[in-house]
Design a protein around this motif. Structure first.
Motif: not given
Ligand SMILES: Cc1cc2nc3c(=O)[nH]c(=O)nc-3n(C[C@H](O)[C@H](O)[C@H](O)COP(=O)(O)O)c2cc1C
Length: 177
Positions: A23-29, A35-36
């Motif tokens: 999820f974080a990778r997708g949102a960063s892209d 942040s987690r």
């Protein structure tokens, strides 16, 4: 958007964490700032129910939740992430949410976006019914705007999760926010 993931598994590199990473990778892209917080790693007490805060704050306790609260209030979106424990969220994540109590008006006033990421060993159709009902009620009460959910049934171990369709679904949830 500033997105904060409240990761509720005590396994910081388990199945929940795997889907959070996707999820974080997708949102960063997609250009978001993610942040987690692994809530099981933070030293904070459960709410004592003293209600010194009057359901509005400040909290009588000063511990690791102070930092979590500050990060929540600096966010535009909260992701609740948890393995299924006895058909609900983990005690660690629930204890964190209970501590929202002292910041309730500030949290509801932000009209945060939200999402749910969950994993479970069970793969029956009803696996997440109770967790979804709880999440939907939190969204309603906290005046959040639900942006989606990943319900990883049949994700009992990191290797099961890694080869599941939920990896891509979690990436896409972040990528297409
Ligand atoms: C205390 C405990 C309770 C659990 N309860 C359930 C449950 O009610 N239903 C289910 O399908 N899986 C249950 N599981 C399995 C976990 O949800 C599953 O293994 C998950 O992948 C663990 O995620 P993690 O690697 O992020 O910790 C339970 C596991 C533990 C340790």
């Amino acid at each position: 958007m500033n997105i904060l993931i409240l990761q509720g598994s005590p396994n910081t590199d388990g199945s929940t964490a795997l889907l959070c990473e996707q999820f974080a990778r997708g949102a960063s892209d997609a250009g978001h700032n993610v942040s987690r917080i692994d809530v099981a790693e933070i030293d904070f007490s459960p709410c004592t129910g003293c209600v010194t805060c009057g359901y509005g704050g400040p909290c009588a306790l000063h511990d690791g939740f102070d930092g979590i609260r500050a990060q929540i209030l600096a966010s535009d979106m909260i992701v609740l992430a948890t393995p299924l424990y006895y058909y609900g969220m983990t005690a660690q994540l629930k204890a964190c949410i209970d501590r929202f109590c002292s910041a309730n008006p500030s949290i509801t006033g932000k009209r945060l976006d939200s999402a749910l990421i969950a994993v479970a060993w069970n793969a029956d159709s009803w696996t997440f019914d109770a967790l979804e009902a709880h999440y939907d009620t939190l969204v309603r009460y906290l005046r959040w705007n639900d942006r989606g959910r990943i319900l990883g049934k049949g994700c009992g171990t990191p290797s099961m999760t890694d080869r599941s369709r939920f990896m891509k679904e979690a990436y896409d949830l972040g990528r297409f926010l």
